[in-house]
Design a protein around this motif. Structure first.
Motif, short mmCIF file in Angstrom:
data_model
loop_
_atom_site.label_atom_id
_atom_site.label_comp_id
_atom_site.label_asym_id
_atom_site.label_seq_id
_atom_site.Cartn_x
_atom_site.Cartn_y
_atom_site.Cartn_z
N LYS A 135 44.10 57.78 43.43
CA LYS A 135 44.23 56.78 43.26
C LYS A 135 43.32 55.55 43.53
O LYS A 135 42.56 55.50 45.33
N VAL A 136 43.12 54.14 43.81
CA VAL A 136 42.59 52.98 43.91
C VAL A 136 43.62 52.04 44.31
O VAL A 136 44.35 51.47 43.05
N VAL A 137 43.30 51.21 45.95
CA VAL A 137 44.19 50.63 46.44
C VAL A 137 42.93 49.27 45.98
O VAL A 137 41.94 49.38 46.90
N VAL A 138 43.67 48.03 45.42
CA VAL A 138 43.16 47.47 45.27
C VAL A 138 43.53 45.99 45.48
O VAL A 138 45.28 45.73 45.75
N ASP A 139 42.98 44.69 46.38
CA ASP A 139 43.66 43.77 47.04
C ASP A 139 43.65 42.29 46.39
O ASP A 139 41.68 42.18 46.99
N GLY A 140 43.64 41.75 46.05
CA GLY A 140 43.11 40.62 45.31
C GLY A 140 43.95 39.54 46.75
O GLY A 140 42.88 38.03 46.26
N ASN A 141 44.15 39.30 47.26
CA ASN A 141 44.51 38.43 48.61
C ASN A 141 42.84 38.22 49.10
O ASN A 141 42.50 38.71 49.11
N HIS A 142 43.17 36.76 49.27
CA HIS A 142 41.71 36.86 50.75
C HIS A 142 41.74 37.53 51.66
O HIS A 142 42.82 37.57 52.63
N PRO A 143 40.42 37.61 52.49
CA PRO A 143 41.24 38.42 53.07
C PRO A 143 41.46 38.09 54.76
O PRO A 143 42.36 38.84 55.59
#
Length: 159
Positions: free
Chosen positions: A115-123
């Motif tokens: 699985k790959v966790v991706v985050d669309g929030n700005h850091p």
């Protein structure tokens, strides 16, 4: 000269979080076109209006005034088979929305068990920011800079 609409402002600055951790050491001065051109956070632009070369100030930004609140819905777990084999934590990619128009930048934050966790929030989403600034210089913007809505030349945009 005072900072006013259609002036080019150069700032020496640092940005820290509320715990005093350095976010941006301001190694390069920040140069922007003042007057609602979206070259700097609105709250900071308002605080700088009327200041002069040599003036110093500190501006505290709440998350909603900076990079927004952290949105859990922008954290997705995807099957690793959807990604190239050479991905690594920290990589970013652009993802086109369902309607084919909305594009967002996602960062890979974890890879495990297929699985790959991706985050669309700005850091920096969800983080308050403290800007310490000194006005290094103020000059009138050129007609071309005003027409283009950004600074040209040193510290600005180059065509």
């Amino acid at each position: 000269m005072e900072i006013a609409k259609n002036t080019v402002v150069t700032l020496n600055y640092t940005v820290k979080d509320p715990d005093g951790n350095m976010i941006d050491d301001g190694h390069h001065p920040l140069v922007y076109l003042h007057g609602g051109y979206d070259g700097i956070f609105t709250v900071i632009e308002e605080a700088l209006h009327g200041k002069k070369t040599g003036d110093s100030l500190q501006v505290k930004l709440l998350p909603e005034d900076a990079f927004g609140e952290f949105d859990e819905e922008l954290v997705l777990v995807e099957d690793a088979s959807l990604f190239p084999d050479n991905i690594e934590v920290g990589m970013s990619f652009e993802r086109v929305g369902e309607d084919g128009e909305e594009e967002m930048i996602y960062r890979i934050t974890d890879i495990a068990d297929g699985k790959v966790v991706v985050d669309g929030n700005h850091p920096l989403a969800g983080t308050a920011l403290i800007f310490d600034m000194t006005v290094k210089s103020v000059r009138p913007a050129s007609a071309e800079e005003i027409g283009h809505g950004h600074v040209h030349g040193e510290g600005g945009h180059h065509h």
